[in-house]
Design a protein around this motif. Structure first.
Motif, PDB file in Angstrom:
ATOM      1  N   ARG A  57      41.766  28.208  48.879  1.00  0.00           N
ATOM      2  CA  ARG A  57      40.766  27.250  48.540  1.00  0.00           C
ATOM      3  C   ARG A  57      39.555  27.892  48.292  1.00  0.00           C
ATOM      4  O   ARG A  57      38.522  27.222  47.234  1.00  0.00           O
ATOM      5  N   ALA A  58      38.986  28.935  48.744  1.00  0.00           N
ATOM      6  CA  ALA A  58      37.934  29.847  48.551  1.00  0.00           C
ATOM      7  C   ALA A  58      37.787  30.276  47.051  1.00  0.00           C
ATOM      8  O   ALA A  58      36.719  30.333  46.365  1.00  0.00           O
ATOM      9  N   LEU A  59      39.053  30.902  46.691  1.00  0.00           N
ATOM     10  CA  LEU A  59      38.925  31.391  45.486  1.00  0.00           C
ATOM     11  C   LEU A  59      39.067  30.215  44.495  1.00  0.00           C
ATOM     12  O   LEU A  59      38.526  30.395  43.317  1.00  0.00           O
ATOM     13  N   ASP A  60      39.503  29.110  44.735  1.00  0.00           N
ATOM     14  CA  ASP A  60      39.325  27.964  43.797  1.00  0.00           C
ATOM     15  C   ASP A  60      37.987  27.547  43.519  1.00  0.00           C
ATOM     16  O   ASP A  60      37.492  27.365  42.375  1.00  0.00           O
ATOM     17  N   ARG A  61      37.014  27.622  44.833  1.00  0.00           N
ATOM     18  CA  ARG A  61      35.816  27.388  44.379  1.00  0.00           C
ATOM     19  C   ARG A  61      35.310  28.414  43.656  1.00  0.00           C
ATOM     20  O   ARG A  61      34.213  27.967  42.744  1.00  0.00           O
ATOM     21  N   ARG A  62      35.475  29.609  43.829  1.00  0.00           N
ATOM     22  CA  ARG A  62      34.863  30.712  42.981  1.00  0.00           C
ATOM     23  C   ARG A  62      35.146  30.564  41.419  1.00  0.00           C
ATOM     24  O   ARG A  62      34.270  30.582  40.461  1.00  0.00           O
ATOM     25  N   ARG A  63      36.201  30.253  41.280  1.00  0.00           N
ATOM     26  CA  ARG A  63      36.921  30.039  39.897  1.00  0.00           C
ATOM     27  C   ARG A  63      36.385  29.033  39.093  1.00  0.00           C
ATOM     28  O   ARG A  63      35.678  28.984  38.053  1.00  0.00           O
ATOM     29  N   LYS A  64      36.065  27.766  39.956  1.00  0.00           N
ATOM     30  CA  LYS A  64      35.481  26.510  39.460  1.00  0.00           C
ATOM     31  C   LYS A  64      33.811  26.864  39.013  1.00  0.00           C
ATOM     32  O   LYS A  64      33.260  26.142  38.440  1.00  0.00           O
ATOM     33  N   ALA A  65      33.298  27.595  39.832  1.00  0.00           N
ATOM     34  CA  ALA A  65      31.922  28.101  39.908  1.00  0.00           C
ATOM     35  C   ALA A  65      31.586  29.289  38.920  1.00  0.00           C
ATOM     36  O   ALA A  65      30.495  29.522  38.736  1.00  0.00           O
ATOM     37  N   GLY A  66      32.531  29.764  38.272  1.00  0.00           N
ATOM     38  CA  GLY A  66      32.306  30.901  37.494  1.00  0.00           C
ATOM     39  C   GLY A  66      31.975  32.248  38.146  1.00  0.00           C
ATOM     40  O   GLY A  66      31.474  32.947  37.651  1.00  0.00           O
ATOM     41  N   ILE A  67      32.328  32.341  39.628  1.00  0.00           N
ATOM     42  CA  ILE A  67      32.082  33.415  40.159  1.00  0.00           C
ATOM     43  C   ILE A  67      32.991  34.367  40.122  1.00  0.00           C
ATOM     44  O   ILE A  67      34.271  33.975  40.406  1.00  0.00           O
ATOM     45  N   ARG A  68      32.901  35.681  40.140  1.00  0.00           N
ATOM     46  CA  ARG A  68      33.871  36.572  40.424  1.00  0.00           C
ATOM     47  C   ARG A  68      34.669  36.446  41.707  1.00  0.00           C
ATOM     48  O   ARG A  68      34.021  36.083  42.506  1.00  0.00           O
ATOM     49  N   PRO A  69      35.769  36.703  41.627  1.00  0.00           N
ATOM     50  CA  PRO A  69      36.699  36.693  42.972  1.00  0.00           C
ATOM     51  C   PRO A  69      36.389  37.723  43.855  1.00  0.00           C
ATOM     52  O   PRO A  69      35.649  38.973  43.522  1.00  0.00           O
ATOM     53  N   PHE A  70      36.774  37.625  45.356  1.00  0.00           N
ATOM     54  CA  PHE A  70      36.512  38.736  46.016  1.00  0.00           C
ATOM     55  C   PHE A  70      37.853  39.737  45.954  1.00  0.00           C
ATOM     56  O   PHE A  70      38.796  39.113  45.425  1.00  0.00           O
ATOM     57  N   THR A  71      37.730  40.675  46.584  1.00  0.00           N
ATOM     58  CA  THR A  71      38.951  41.622  46.984  1.00  0.00           C
ATOM     59  C   THR A  71      39.809  41.090  48.234  1.00  0.00           C
ATOM     60  O   THR A  71      39.044  40.632  49.170  1.00  0.00           O
ATOM     61  N   MET A  72      40.933  40.950  48.093  1.00  0.00           N
ATOM     62  CA  MET A  72      41.451  40.436  49.326  1.00  0.00           C
ATOM     63  C   MET A  72      42.487  41.710  49.880  1.00  0.00           C
ATOM     64  O   MET A  72      43.523  42.077  49.378  1.00  0.00           O
ATOM     65  N   MET A  73      41.991  41.998  51.213  1.00  0.00           N
ATOM     66  CA  MET A  73      42.783  43.067  51.883  1.00  0.00           C
ATOM     67  C   MET A  73      43.078  42.929  53.116  1.00  0.00           C
ATOM     68  O   MET A  73      42.339  42.632  54.155  1.00  0.00           O
ATOM     69  N   SER A  74      44.379  42.865  53.288  1.00  0.00           N
ATOM     70  CA  SER A  74      45.081  42.637  54.582  1.00  0.00           C
ATOM     71  C   SER A  74      45.017  43.973  55.349  1.00  0.00           C
ATOM     72  O   SER A  74      45.292  45.211  54.933  1.00  0.00           O
ATOM     73  N   SER A  75      44.775  43.899  56.672  1.00  0.00           N
ATOM     74  CA  SER A  75      44.761  44.830  57.885  1.00  0.00           C
ATOM     75  C   SER A  75      45.816  44.667  58.694  1.00  0.00           C
ATOM     76  O   SER A  75      45.712  45.003  60.054  1.00  0.00           O
TER      77      SER A  75
END
Length: 485
Positions: free
Chosen positions: A162-180
């Motif tokens: 859902r956060a990535l969807d908000r960034r896409r719709k707002a024209g914002i670059r995505p974040f890196t998703m890193m599992s630990s």
């Protein structure tokens, strides 16, 4: 010191300039605060940057923000060395959010362009997938909740999508998703379930994630026992202040990270000792099989034999010999060493870490969520050994010990508090089997845990039956001794 440590002054955040927040962490538990958070803190000390962390508690109760806020979100990290304990204050957290209390605050933050990286430690079960296949469990209650309301996700995967969807719709670059988390190919696992859930919501979102988002694989290593009330008292005695959320960890640490970040934006974790590599796989296999594989094996057998901690278990010469047998005969032959690494030296160092008397890592803690851990920690090794015609009596005994453990009763007839997403199902299967053979056959048939190649291997199943019968008749210690003999 006062009789009640809560009467001491509360830990305060050091009076140093606070960096801006560039990282959101999902699942703010003891491990991350003992490992990744410290790497990020040290990276900023060496190289600067706005890489402060906002932690997100996905589960409630308890609420974490009200615990951390009075001390400025700082906490004490304690290194448990054999020659003594060494505390340090870690002021890397800028805030803590409790997602169930305010999901909108979490989504708004994750969609903020200042956030460049999202990390996660939600354990294997937190990714709502089938460990045996890596596929998203579309019927998982959390996933069903994620699909209902875009503003109120439930799972870590739901928040990410859902956060990535908000960034896409707002024209914002995505974040890196890193599992630990301790998952083989953890970046690939998270990538797969994120894209699958995104595709269920909006195929265009899934395509954008595939194209724009990076999911670097990581290998993490540090033994972090659960914090106990007596640890809080010990830290208070050492420091003279009250910290209700200290973390205890061994001196050793390792972090191997695939160098794939969106727009190459990341803190200088290499300056803090992390290894940035092109391929994490050989490091990951080595650690998951050599460390996590033996950790799980001796935790089940040790628990059944009445051993409370890993240190107590390997202090018993029988279990020490069993652990070394697993490495020499069944695990190392199934591991390709990373460049420049001697597996014999690596496992010898592991045994020294297990033998650290300052680390009281409970067998019960390691035994949690076995249905999620066994596929990558043990079953993959077993499948490769059998394919190469290598016998697996030691690992078969460990699997049988897990089967007896999830049956809910130890060798003395005492109930076991089994913590596992499949606990009820596994207990019912165990109870339905009148004999060891019936119990083993019922549990081997669980597709969520065992791959077909093992389910259909009659010799492997017979070995499990024999091991289970031995555990019932002779006990874990005798059976471990017989394996090594």
């Amino acid at each position: 010191m006062p009789a009640n440590v809560k009467d001491l002054p509360r830990l305060k955040r050091p009076d140093v300039e606070r960096p801006g927040s560039g990282i959101v962490h999902l699942g703010l538990g003891a491990f991350y605060r003992s490992h990744g958070a410290i790497y990020f803190y040290e990276a900023m000390k060496k190289s600067g940057g706005d890489w402060g962390i906002v932690g997100v508690n996905l589960m409630t109760p308890p609420l974490q923000r009200e615990i951390f806020e009075p001390q400025g979100f700082a906490y004490t990290a304690v290194s448990l060395a054999p020659d003594g304990i060494k505390p340090q204050v870690i002021p890397v957290l800028n805030d803590v959010l409790d997602a169930p209390e305010d999901p909108e605050a979490v989504l708004t933050l994750m969609a903020d362009p200042k956030i460049k990286i999202v990390t996660s430690t939600v354990t294997e079960k937190g990714y709502c997938h089938f460990p045996s296949t890596g596929k998203l469990n579309r019927e998982h209650p959390f996933i069903l909740e994620d699909l209902k309301d875009p503003n109120k996700p439930k799972s870590a995967i739901g928040y990410i999508v859902r956060a990535l969807d908000r960034r896409r719709k707002a024209g914002i670059r995505p974040f890196t998703m890193m599992s630990s988390d301790n998952l083989p190919n953890n970046g690939h696992v998270v990538h797969a379930v994120v894209v699958e859930l995104a595709g269920m919501i909006d195929p265009e979102l899934a395509e954008w994630i595939e194209k724009e988002v990076t999911f670097p694989c990581t290998m993490i290593d540090r033994i972090v026992p659960a914090t106990k009330p007596e640890d809080i008292e010990q830290v208070a005695e050492l420091t003279g202040v009250y910290d209700p959320v200290p973390v205890m960890h061994e001196p050793f640490r390792q972090w191997v990270v695939e160098g794939k970040f969106v727009d190459n934006e990341r803190p200088d974790i290499g300056a803090a000792g992390a290894q940035l590599v092109e391929d994490v796989t050989p490091f990951e296999h080595m650690k998951l099989r050599c460390l996590n594989g033996t950790h799980s094996s001796i935790s089940y057998l040790g628990y059944l034999a009445g051993k409370e901690t890993i240190f107590e278990t390997v202090s018993d010469p029988v279990f020490a010999a069993y652990c070394k047998f697993l490495w020499e005969r069944e695990i190392i032959p199934a591991v390709d060493a990373p460049p420049g690494v001697s597996l014999e030296e690596y496992t010898a160092a592991l045994f020294e870490r297990y033998s650290n008397p300052s680390i009281q890592h409970r067998t019960w803690q390691i035994a949690m969520d076995g249905s999620q851990k066994l596929p990558q920690r043990i079953l993959e090794t077993v499948a490769e050994d059998l394919e190469a015609d290598r016998p697996v009596p030691g690992l078969s005994l460990a699997i049988a010990a897990w089967m007896r453990y999830v049956g809910g009763v130890d060798e003395r007839g005492n109930p076991i508090d089994v913590r596992d997403p499949l606990a009820e199902k596994l207990k019912a299967l165990s109870d339905s089997g009148e004999t060891p053979r019936k119990k083993v056959e019922a549990m081997v048939a669980v597709d969520d845990v065992f791959p077909k190649v093992l389910q259909e291997n009659k010799a492997f199943v017979e070995g499990l039956v024999s091991a289970y019968e031995g555990l019932v008749e002779k006990g874990a210690r005798v059976m471990a001794e017989q394996v090594v003999a």
